[in-house]
Design an enzyme around this catalytic site. Structure first.
Site, mmCIF file in Angstrom:
data_model
loop_
_atom_site.group_PDB
_atom_site.id
_atom_site.type_symbol
_atom_site.label_atom_id
_atom_site.label_comp_id
_atom_site.label_asym_id
_atom_site.label_seq_id
_atom_site.Cartn_x
_atom_site.Cartn_y
_atom_site.Cartn_z
ATOM 1 N N SER A 91 13.013 13.215 -8.113
ATOM 2 C CA SER A 91 11.593 13.476 -7.796
ATOM 3 C C SER A 91 10.769 13.137 -9.030
ATOM 4 O O SER A 91 10.297 14.018 -9.733
ATOM 5 C CB SER A 91 11.413 14.938 -7.399
ATOM 6 O OG SER A 91 11.954 15.789 -8.398
ATOM 7 N N GLY A 93 8.071 11.061 -8.910
ATOM 8 C CA GLY A 93 6.744 10.587 -8.543
ATOM 9 C C GLY A 93 6.768 9.832 -7.235
ATOM 10 O O GLY A 93 7.829 9.585 -6.660
ATOM 11 N N HIS A 139 -13.305 43.705 -4.567
ATOM 12 C CA HIS A 139 -12.458 44.465 -5.503
ATOM 13 C C HIS A 139 -11.474 45.314 -4.724
ATOM 14 O O HIS A 139 -11.867 45.931 -3.749
ATOM 15 C CB HIS A 139 -13.342 45.355 -6.377
ATOM 16 C CG HIS A 139 -12.554 46.260 -7.263
ATOM 17 N ND1 HIS A 139 -11.931 45.814 -8.414
ATOM 18 C CD2 HIS A 139 -12.249 47.585 -7.151
ATOM 19 C CE1 HIS A 139 -11.302 46.828 -8.980
ATOM 20 N NE2 HIS A 139 -11.475 47.910 -8.224
ATOM 21 N N GLU A 182 1.348 5.573 14.322
ATOM 22 C CA GLU A 182 2.245 6.383 13.470
ATOM 23 C C GLU A 182 3.685 5.975 13.763
ATOM 24 O O GLU A 182 4.148 6.080 14.889
ATOM 25 C CB GLU A 182 2.025 7.874 13.739
ATOM 26 C CG GLU A 182 3.021 8.772 13.038
ATOM 27 C CD GLU A 182 3.192 8.502 11.541
ATOM 28 O OE1 GLU A 182 2.210 8.580 10.808
ATOM 29 O OE2 GLU A 182 4.335 8.174 11.123
HETATM 30 C C1 LIG Z 1 7.959 17.594 -1.008
HETATM 31 C C2 LIG Z 1 6.480 17.381 -1.048
HETATM 32 C C3 LIG Z 1 5.638 18.489 -1.174
HETATM 33 C C4 LIG Z 1 4.278 18.306 -1.191
HETATM 34 N N1 LIG Z 1 3.477 19.403 -1.308
HETATM 35 C C5 LIG Z 1 2.146 19.262 -1.314
HETATM 36 C C6 LIG Z 1 1.291 20.402 -1.375
HETATM 37 O O1 LIG Z 1 1.743 21.538 -1.437
HETATM 38 N N2 LIG Z 1 -0.044 20.196 -1.348
HETATM 39 C C7 LIG Z 1 -0.589 18.942 -1.291
HETATM 40 O O2 LIG Z 1 -1.803 18.813 -1.275
HETATM 41 N N3 LIG Z 1 0.188 17.846 -1.227
HETATM 42 C C8 LIG Z 1 1.534 17.979 -1.237
HETATM 43 N N4 LIG Z 1 2.332 16.865 -1.128
HETATM 44 C C9 LIG Z 1 1.683 15.553 -1.038
HETATM 45 C C10 LIG Z 1 1.175 15.312 0.379
HETATM 46 O O3 LIG Z 1 2.248 15.399 1.280
HETATM 47 C C11 LIG Z 1 0.506 13.946 0.469
HETATM 48 O O4 LIG Z 1 -0.504 13.870 -0.510
HETATM 49 C C12 LIG Z 1 -0.111 13.734 1.841
HETATM 50 O O5 LIG Z 1 0.874 13.786 2.837
HETATM 51 C C13 LIG Z 1 -0.816 12.380 1.884
HETATM 52 O O6 LIG Z 1 -1.339 12.167 3.148
HETATM 53 P P1 LIG Z 1 -1.532 10.684 3.689
HETATM 54 O O7 LIG Z 1 -2.141 10.821 5.040
HETATM 55 O O8 LIG Z 1 -2.202 9.850 2.702
HETATM 56 O O9 LIG Z 1 -0.062 10.098 3.796
HETATM 57 P P2 LIG Z 1 1.258 10.578 4.522
HETATM 58 O O10 LIG Z 1 1.272 12.024 4.749
HETATM 59 O O11 LIG Z 1 2.350 9.951 3.729
HETATM 60 O O12 LIG Z 1 1.161 9.897 5.939
HETATM 61 C C14 LIG Z 1 1.209 8.514 6.100
HETATM 62 C C15 LIG Z 1 1.778 8.229 7.452
HETATM 63 O O13 LIG Z 1 1.630 6.842 7.722
HETATM 64 C C16 LIG Z 1 2.747 6.405 8.464
HETATM 65 N N5 LIG Z 1 2.815 4.945 8.308
HETATM 66 C C17 LIG Z 1 2.946 4.244 7.160
HETATM 67 N N6 LIG Z 1 2.903 2.931 7.407
HETATM 68 C C18 LIG Z 1 2.736 2.793 8.741
HETATM 69 C C19 LIG Z 1 2.630 1.675 9.609
HETATM 70 N N7 LIG Z 1 2.667 0.432 9.144
HETATM 71 N N8 LIG Z 1 2.481 1.912 10.929
HETATM 72 C C20 LIG Z 1 2.451 3.167 11.417
HETATM 73 N N9 LIG Z 1 2.543 4.269 10.632
HETATM 74 C C21 LIG Z 1 2.681 4.082 9.325
HETATM 75 C C22 LIG Z 1 3.899 7.165 7.839
HETATM 76 O O14 LIG Z 1 4.994 7.248 8.722
HETATM 77 C C23 LIG Z 1 3.262 8.522 7.553
HETATM 78 O O15 LIG Z 1 3.506 9.431 8.601
HETATM 79 C C24 LIG Z 1 3.710 17.015 -1.097
HETATM 80 C C25 LIG Z 1 4.552 15.895 -0.957
HETATM 81 C C26 LIG Z 1 5.907 16.087 -0.926
HETATM 82 C C27 LIG Z 1 6.807 14.877 -0.774
#
Ligand SMILES: Cc1cc2nc3c(=O)[nH]c(=O)nc-3n(C[C@H](O)[C@H](O)[C@H](O)COP(=O)(O)OP(=O)(O)OC[C@H]3O[C@@H](n4cnc5c(N)ncnc54)[C@H](O)[C@@H]3O)c2cc1C
Length: 454
Positions: free
Chosen positions: A266, A268, A440, A33
């Site tokens: 924001s 996407g 309920h 991470e």
């Molecule tokens: C403002 C906001 C609000 C959101 N609210 C919601 C919600 O309410 N409900 C919901 O379901 N989803 C929500 N999401 C989406 C949700 O955050 C993501 O879908 C989720 O975090 C995806 O998880 P992930 O493990 O795929 O990736 P991430 O959470 O993005 O984690 C990936 C990790 O990999 C690490 N990484 C990347 N490349 C490397 C590398 N080469 N070496 C080491 N580490 C690396 C990054 O630092 C990161 O910590 C929200 C997103 C945002 C931005």
């Protein structure tokens, strides 16, 4: 060189959950991470935004409490305290993830990982000057905000006039005026918080509706509620420049510039890139890693879960995909399915939905039977939501009587939608559902009422 059964790149929901499952399954596991365990979700996404929105909701109740017979004098929202509390919640949760991984024997490397090579026994990954070997590779690198080449955006990001979702969660002060580019989930949630906190917020959205692919009627009700809460909307408006303290957009052939203190972009998110992935020949589609129902890529031994495969971009999907990948590695029967993934917009009122809308179901060739009821059919909703205009919609397949979709707006929709997701996932028929006993009074009872409207 240390050799592992599985190397996981990324410690977000996909990565940390997969690491925990792999650890429990007895796999020697390493997770890399580069920023903070918990990923976007815990540090700068789901949880922080919900902490902010909860403060906004409490404040909204305090300001509009007279109708419930409660008088609150001098209610105010202190943004600094809200952000400090948000940070406390985040730190507790991320600490909890670290503890869980330690408990199940997972090695955590706090550094950026780069894929080095394919070897006879698997793969090599380098991080912080060390090389790690693993039989399987699970890429969970997540996503990053889409930042298109809009005139002036790059400079505005540098100057701090333009923000992404990361920075807006940590603003030190509430801007007087805030323009939000993009009326999807993140844009709407941030609009809701900052409007409650006192900013004059305008959302500029290219489409003629808000909330992305949500049901059209629910989108209109949400728009109505957010407008009543003081948020201005420019719909059907294409942003052409973000510069000099202003956001310029074209709408109906006219160009207009909104002067503002800050702007949130924001529009996407896109899959994050991982250094070295190209060396393995992993197939991508528009930058996202192509995966099958076991989260396998085209390269044996390489899996990808979470936002990085671009399929759903939600934290709960990421969890499940991480699990599905690990289960495939340990030969446990498991298939990732996407028909029953709920999604929520945590505004006030909140909107939640799962499965097909009436339109999407018809487009897929289903003969549908649908029913809609006001949330006022639930006694609890009535008791708790003075003047509430929420609705719930049920979409079913006429031939089989199974549920294809549920769409709702109103209190507790985020909690009730899990029940709807279970209805879709289990393919339980309307006839059997009618025999279920609902507690309920609950807002979810509206679903029970709908079962008798079909
Ligand atoms: C403002 C906001 C609000 C959101 N609210 C919601 C919600 O309410 N409900 C919901 O379901 N989803 C929500 N999401 C989406 C949700 O955050 C993501 O879908 C989720 O975090 C995806 O998880 P992930 O493990 O795929 O990736 P991430 O959470 O993005 O984690 C990936 C990790 O990999 C690490 N990484 C990347 N490349 C490397 C590398 N080469 N070496 C080491 N580490 C690396 C990054 O630092 C990161 O910590 C929200 C997103 C945002 C931005």
């Amino acid at each position: 060189m240390d050799t592992y059964d599985i190397a996981i790149i990324g410690g977000g929901p996909a990565g940390y959950n997969a690491a925990e499952r792999a650890g429990h399954a007895g796999l020697k596991t390493v997770v890399f991470e580069k920023r903070a365990l918990g990923g976007v979700c815990l540090n700068e996404g789901c949880i922080p935004s919900k902490a902010l929105l909860n403060s906004a909701k409490i404040y909204d109740y305090a300001r509009h409490s007279e109708v419930y017979g409660v008088t609150v004098k001098n209610a105010s929202l202190d943004h600094k305290t809200v952000v400090a509390r948000k940070n406390k919640v985040v730190s507790k949760l991320t600490g909890g993830v670290a503890m869980k991984l330690k408990k199940c024997g997972v090695t955590v490397i706090n550094a950026e990982a780069a894929i080095e090579n394919k070897t006879a026994g698997g793969f090599t990954v380098s991080a912080a000057g060390n090389t790690y070997a693993a039989k399987n590779l699970l890429v969970c690198a997540g996503s990053v905000p889409v930042l298109p080449p809009i005139q002036g955006l790059a400079d505005s990001l540098k100057s701090g006039f333009a923000l992404t979702s990361r920075e807006i969660l940590d603003l030190e002060a509430v801007p007087k005026t805030l323009t939000i580019v993009g009326g999807g989930v993140i844009g709407l949630e941030m609009a809701a918080y900052y409007a409650s906190a006192g900013a004059a917020v305008t959302v500029v959205e290219m489409l003629n509706s808000i909330g992305g692919p949500i049901d059209g009627e629910i989108s209109k009700i949400l728009l109505n509620n957010l407008t009543k809460a003081g948020i201005a909307f420019a719909l059907g408006a294409k942003v052409t420049a973000i510069e000099n303290g202003g956001v310029t957009y074209e709408k109906d052939g006219k160009t207009q510039t909104l002067k503002c203190d800050k702007t949130l972009v924001s529009i996407g998110r896109r899959a994050a890139a991982v250094s070295g992935l190209e060396k393995l020949g992993v197939a991508l589609e528009r930058g996202a890693i192509l995966t099958d129902e076991h989260m396998r890529t085209n390269i044996p031994g390489v899996y990808a879960a979470g936002d990085v495969n671009g399929k759903s971009m939600l934290a709960h999907t990421a969890y499940r995909e991480g699990e599905a990948a690990v289960n495939h590695i340990v030969n446990k029967r498991d298939v990732m399915r996407y028909e029953a993934i709920p999604a929520v917009i945590y505004t006030h009122p909140e909107a939640a939905f799962v499965g097909e809308t009436e339109d999407s179901a018809k487009k897929k060739g289903y003969e549908v039977k649908c029913a809609t009821l006001p949330m006022m059919y639930s006694g609890r909703y009535m008791a708790e939501n003075e003047g509430g205009d929420g609705i719930c919609k049920l979409v079913t397949e006429a031939k089989t009587g199974r549920v294809l979709g549920v769409h709702m707006i109103g209190g507790y929709a985020s909690e009730t939608i899990a029940l709807a997701a279970m209805m879709i996932e289990t393919e339980i028929k309307i006839g059997d559902l009618r025999e279920l006993v609902f507690p309920h009074p609950t807002c979810g009872e509206v679903i029970r009422e709908l079962l008798f409207e079909i």
